[in-house]
Motif scaffolding. Structure first.
Motif, PDB file in Angstrom:
ATOM      1  N   ALA A 237       0.790  -1.230  -0.007  1.00 38.98           N
ATOM      2  CA  ALA A 237      -0.008  -0.028   0.066  1.00 38.98           C
ATOM      3  C   ALA A 237       0.729   1.247   0.028  1.00 38.98           C
ATOM      4  CB  ALA A 237      -0.866  -0.040   1.195  1.00 38.98           C
ATOM      5  N   HIS A 238       2.142   1.147   0.121  1.00 35.90           N
ATOM      6  CA  HIS A 238       3.111   2.393   0.206  1.00 35.90           C
ATOM      7  C   HIS A 238       3.737   2.288  -1.300  1.00 35.90           C
ATOM      8  CE1 HIS A 238       5.941   5.232   1.097  1.00 35.90           C
ATOM      9  NE2 HIS A 238       5.410   5.315   2.571  1.00 35.90           N
ATOM     10  N   PRO A 239       3.634   3.589  -1.924  1.00 34.64           N
ATOM     11  CA  PRO A 239       4.486   3.487  -2.992  1.00 34.64           C
ATOM     12  C   PRO A 239       5.942   3.142  -3.124  1.00 34.64           C
ATOM     13  CG  PRO A 239       3.244   5.548  -2.675  1.00 34.64           C
ATOM     14  CD  PRO A 239       3.076   4.860  -1.441  1.00 34.64           C
ATOM     15  N   TYR A 240       6.520   3.190  -2.110  1.00 35.88           N
ATOM     16  CA  TYR A 240       8.020   2.823  -1.945  1.00 35.88           C
ATOM     17  C   TYR A 240       8.108   1.107  -2.040  1.00 35.88           C
ATOM     18  CZ  TYR A 240      12.688   2.206  -0.110  1.00 35.88           C
ATOM     19  OH  TYR A 240      14.066   1.602  -0.022  1.00 35.88           O
ATOM     20  N   GLY A 275       7.682  16.983   5.632  1.00 36.75           N
ATOM     21  CA  GLY A 275       6.424  15.984   5.377  1.00 36.75           C
ATOM     22  C   GLY A 275       6.952  14.343   5.161  1.00 36.75           C
ATOM     23  N   CYS A 276       6.452  13.966   3.969  1.00 31.89           N
ATOM     24  CA  CYS A 276       6.696  12.468   3.741  1.00 31.89           C
ATOM     25  C   CYS A 276       8.237  12.531   3.248  1.00 31.89           C
ATOM     26  CB  CYS A 276       5.844  11.936   2.751  1.00 31.89           C
ATOM     27  SG  CYS A 276       6.317  10.252   2.294  1.00 31.89           S
ATOM     28  N   ARG A 277       8.908  11.508   3.924  1.00 27.27           N
ATOM     29  CA  ARG A 277      10.396  11.722   3.409  1.00 27.27           C
ATOM     30  C   ARG A 277      10.644  10.790   2.322  1.00 27.27           C
ATOM     31  NH1 ARG A 277      14.308  10.609   8.203  1.00 27.27           N
ATOM     32  NH2 ARG A 277      13.572  12.264   9.588  1.00 27.27           N
ATOM     33  N   PHE A 278       9.434  10.398   1.657  1.00 26.57           N
ATOM     34  CA  PHE A 278       9.769   9.650   0.380  1.00 26.57           C
ATOM     35  C   PHE A 278       9.345  10.567  -0.962  1.00 26.57           C
ATOM     36  CE2 PHE A 278       7.857   6.360  -2.857  1.00 26.57           C
ATOM     37  CZ  PHE A 278       9.180   6.011  -3.268  1.00 26.57           C
ATOM     38  N   ARG A 279       8.683  11.772  -0.684  1.00 28.99           N
ATOM     39  CA  ARG A 279       8.017  12.430  -1.559  1.00 28.99           C
ATOM     40  C   ARG A 279       8.992  13.017  -2.662  1.00 28.99           C
ATOM     41  NH1 ARG A 279       9.178  17.737  -1.249  1.00 28.99           N
ATOM     42  NH2 ARG A 279      10.227  18.376   0.578  1.00 28.99           N
ATOM     43  N   THR A 280      10.123  13.117  -2.465  1.00 24.45           N
ATOM     44  CA  THR A 280      10.978  13.645  -3.632  1.00 24.45           C
ATOM     45  C   THR A 280      11.247  12.667  -4.764  1.00 24.45           C
ATOM     46  OG1 THR A 280      13.008  12.900  -2.125  1.00 24.45           O
ATOM     47  CG2 THR A 280      12.261  15.113  -2.355  1.00 24.45           C
ATOM     48  N   ARG A 281      10.795  11.103  -4.231  1.00 25.20           N
ATOM     49  CA  ARG A 281      11.089  10.130  -5.268  1.00 25.20           C
ATOM     50  C   ARG A 281       9.644   9.430  -5.678  1.00 25.20           C
ATOM     51  NH1 ARG A 281      15.066   6.190  -2.844  1.00 25.20           N
ATOM     52  NH2 ARG A 281      15.647   5.355  -4.861  1.00 25.20           N
ATOM     53  N   CYS A 282       8.408   9.962  -5.228  1.00 28.94           N
ATOM     54  CA  CYS A 282       7.153   9.434  -5.190  1.00 28.94           C
ATOM     55  C   CYS A 282       6.432   9.866  -6.210  1.00 28.94           C
ATOM     56  CB  CYS A 282       6.345   9.615  -3.646  1.00 28.94           C
ATOM     57  SG  CYS A 282       4.895   8.820  -3.814  1.00 28.94           S
ATOM     58  N   PRO A 283       6.059   8.900  -7.144  1.00 27.02           N
ATOM     59  CA  PRO A 283       5.376   9.079  -8.382  1.00 27.02           C
ATOM     60  C   PRO A 283       3.825   9.951  -8.059  1.00 27.02           C
ATOM     61  CG  PRO A 283       5.599   6.752  -8.032  1.00 27.02           C
ATOM     62  CD  PRO A 283       6.252   7.195  -7.086  1.00 27.02           C
ATOM     63  N   ILE A 284       3.457   9.678  -6.838  1.00 29.33           N
ATOM     64  CA  ILE A 284       2.118  10.278  -6.682  1.00 29.33           C
ATOM     65  C   ILE A 284       2.051  11.393  -5.526  1.00 29.33           C
ATOM     66  CG2 ILE A 284       0.854   8.074  -7.386  1.00 29.33           C
ATOM     67  CD1 ILE A 284       0.318   7.357  -4.504  1.00 29.33           C
ATOM     68  N   ALA A 285       3.301  11.945  -5.267  1.00 32.30           N
ATOM     69  CA  ALA A 285       3.352  13.026  -4.404  1.00 32.30           C
ATOM     70  C   ALA A 285       2.335  14.144  -4.697  1.00 32.30           C
ATOM     71  CB  ALA A 285       4.716  13.340  -4.268  1.00 32.30           C
ATOM     72  N   GLU A 288       0.329  18.242  -0.135  1.00 37.21           N
ATOM     73  CA  GLU A 288      -0.124  17.745   1.244  1.00 37.21           C
ATOM     74  C   GLU A 288       1.334  16.953   1.562  1.00 37.21           C
ATOM     75  OE1 GLU A 288      -3.727  15.989   1.493  1.00 37.21           O
ATOM     76  OE2 GLU A 288      -3.109  15.427   3.694  1.00 37.21           O
ATOM     77  N   CYS A 289       1.958  16.303   0.731  1.00 32.05           N
ATOM     78  CA  CYS A 289       2.949  15.304   1.285  1.00 32.05           C
ATOM     79  C   CYS A 289       4.090  15.889   1.707  1.00 32.05           C
ATOM     80  CB  CYS A 289       3.362  14.484   0.090  1.00 32.05           C
ATOM     81  SG  CYS A 289       1.894  13.521  -0.680  1.00 32.05           S
ATOM     82  N   ALA A 290       4.370  17.493   1.292  1.00 28.30           N
ATOM     83  CA  ALA A 290       5.323  18.319   1.667  1.00 28.30           C
ATOM     84  C   ALA A 290       5.100  18.723   3.037  1.00 28.30           C
ATOM     85  CB  ALA A 290       5.861  19.077   0.668  1.00 28.30           C
ATOM     86  N   ALA A 306       2.602   4.244   6.134  1.00 32.81           N
ATOM     87  CA  ALA A 306       2.732   5.739   6.422  1.00 32.81           C
ATOM     88  C   ALA A 306       2.813   6.397   5.253  1.00 32.81           C
ATOM     89  CB  ALA A 306       4.316   5.817   7.135  1.00 32.81           C
ATOM     90  N   CYS A 307       1.488   6.843   4.659  1.00 35.06           N
ATOM     91  CA  CYS A 307       1.330   7.389   3.458  1.00 35.06           C
ATOM     92  C   CYS A 307      -0.004   8.122   3.464  1.00 35.06           C
ATOM     93  CB  CYS A 307       1.294   6.367   2.400  1.00 35.06           C
ATOM     94  SG  CYS A 307       0.751   7.187   0.648  1.00 35.06           S
ATOM     95  N   HIS A 308       0.029   9.452   3.132  1.00 36.14           N
ATOM     96  CA  HIS A 308      -1.332  10.031   3.028  1.00 36.14           C
ATOM     97  C   HIS A 308      -2.238   9.302   2.021  1.00 36.14           C
ATOM     98  CE1 HIS A 308       0.231  13.052   5.716  1.00 36.14           C
ATOM     99  NE2 HIS A 308       1.198  13.478   4.822  1.00 36.14           N
ATOM    100  N   PHE A 309      -1.770   8.734   0.890  1.00 39.18           N
ATOM    101  CA  PHE A 309      -2.548   8.201  -0.296  1.00 39.18           C
ATOM    102  C   PHE A 309      -2.329   6.842  -0.302  1.00 39.18           C
ATOM    103  CE2 PHE A 309      -1.712  12.758  -0.689  1.00 39.18           C
ATOM    104  CZ  PHE A 309      -3.033  13.417  -0.789  1.00 39.18           C
TER     105      PHE A 309
END
Ligand SMILES: Nc1ncnc2c1ncn2[C@@H]1O[C@H](COP(=O)(O)OP(=O)(O)OP(=O)(O)O)[C@@H](O)[C@H]1O
Ligand code: SF4
Ligand SMILES: [Mg+2]
Length: 352
Positions: A237-240, A275-285, A288-290, A306-309
């Motif tokens: 469920a997490h993009p990572y 915000g989310c530590r993965f956001r700089t690599r997340c394809p759906i950021a 809000e994630c920042a 640990a993901c908003h989406f």
């Protein structure tokens, strides 16, 4: 058996402080194996060492069998360390080159004060359990063995004291693929034979799949997703997690990975994204994630993300399309759109 709560391991480095482990919480049940997975530098070894109190955690709690380890005096820690054993990535450098194999394996029993006449049969039995003939190996030294054999010796050294918890820090990473499978089978067999609980650290989700009951995926010092093995592999469920699974090579070496490779640079843990530590690599950021740190929340019994989406329900449909469109092995443009607002702090508060 083991409850880790809000664990932080901070190091002083040139230029400031760095949270190598930035607020990690999980539980490990008796007899269960947790696969701990993430890219190089995400803090897996630091977390393993902090659990064992080899480095003193900066914040948080480690409870083992009801006992708080972070405040345990030295004498108590010595007793506890017999119950928690560790197997390291590089078996050859982990074994003392000057000592004979028998003495290496017997060391924990000698320290525990076991009478000498009980030590020999116990060492020989454990050597046999790891597939080595005590007659042939006892008087030799580590340099006379291959990497796979040294890892068997390291496993024997750990298991000889009958530990309750075995922490394996990338125990097969330095071995040939064929030998990796043998050592994994051996650890799996040991686990079933003795009921030892295990934390199994690896870079790669493929390695931990068969041996783990539960999996925790780490990213930049925090846990991105955790759940039982079926949940993580069947419904990530997490993009990572999804990106790590997509990057697992197919059994046919000629075949390409099934999805887009994980792109972008891993940010420095000294200066993690807001915000989310993965956001700089997340394809759906998204924006809000920042702005907000996603906390680990349960999306199904025992499955926490640990993901908003998270990639469930309606969000999954949007996410699937975005992930499919994401450029291979490049920083995702969606992440750029989510640059931090001036009011968003750089250092993320720890996860719940
Ligand atoms: N004693 C230390 N002092 C300063 N920084 C450290 C120390 N130990 C680890 N680090 C840093 O902490 C971060 C996490 O390191 P760690 O070794 O735990 O990662 P890892 O996930 O085990 O990586 P790998 O898969 O490569 O083994 C890295 O940035 C590393 O450089
Ligand atoms: S959707 Fe947002 S919160 Fe979820 S992983 Fe991507 S950047 Fe992080
Ligand atoms: Mg490591």
């Amino acid at each position: 058996m083991l409850t880790v709560t809000d664990l932080v391991q901070r190091f002083r480095v040139p230029g400031g402080m760095m949270n190598a482990v930035a607020g990690v919480s999980f539980e490990l049940g008796r007899g269960r194996t947790l696969g701990l997975v993430g890219e190089s530098g995400c803090g897996k070894s630091t977390l393993a060492r902090a659990i064992l109190q080899l480095t003193k955690p900066s914040e948080g709690s480690v409870r083992f069998d009801g006992q708080e380890l972070t405040t345990l005096p030295k004498a108590g820690l010595r007793t506890m360390r017999r119950r928690i054993q560790m197997v390291f990535q590089d078996p050859i450098s982990a074994l003392n080159p000057r000592r004979k194999i028998f003495d290496i394996v017997a060391e924990g029993l000698v320290i525990s004060g076991l009478p000498a006449e009980q030590i020999r049969p116990r060492v020989e039995a454990v050597l046999r359990q790891v597939g080595l003939d005590p007659e042939l190996v006892s008087d030799r030294r580590p340099h006379q063995f291959s990497g796979g054999q040294c890892q068997r010796i390291a496993i024997a050294r750990a298991m000889v004291v009958d530990p309750d918890l075995l922490i394996c820090d990338e125990p097969v990473a330095s071995l040939d693929v064929s030998v990796q499978a043998q050592v994994l089978d051996l650890l799996d067999e040991m686990k079933h034979r003795t009921g030892v609980s295990m934390i199994f650290v690896a870079h790669d989700l493929a390695v931990v799949r068969n041996i783990s009951d539960d999996v925790a995926v780490m990213y930049l010092g925090t846990i991105a997703e955790t759940g039982d093995t079926a949940a993580i592999y069947d419904t990530p469920a997490h993009p990572y997690t999804r990106a790590l699974l997509d990057a697992v090579p197919a059994p046919d070496p000629a075949a390409a990975p099934s999805g887009p490779a994980l792109g972008g640079e891993i940010p420095s843990p000294m200066n993690p994204p807001s915000g989310c530590r993965f956001r700089t690599r997340c394809p759906i950021a998204r924006a809000e994630c920042a702005a907000h740190v996603p906390t680990l929340r349960e999306i199904a019994p025992g499955h926490r993300v640990a993901c908003h989406f998270p990639l469930v329900g309606e969000a999954a449909v949007f996410a699937e399309e975005a992930i499919a469109d994401a450029p291979k092995a490049e920083a995702a443009p969606a992440a750029a759109a989510a640059e931090p607002t001036p009011e968003a702090g750089r250092e993320a508060p720890k996860q719940g």
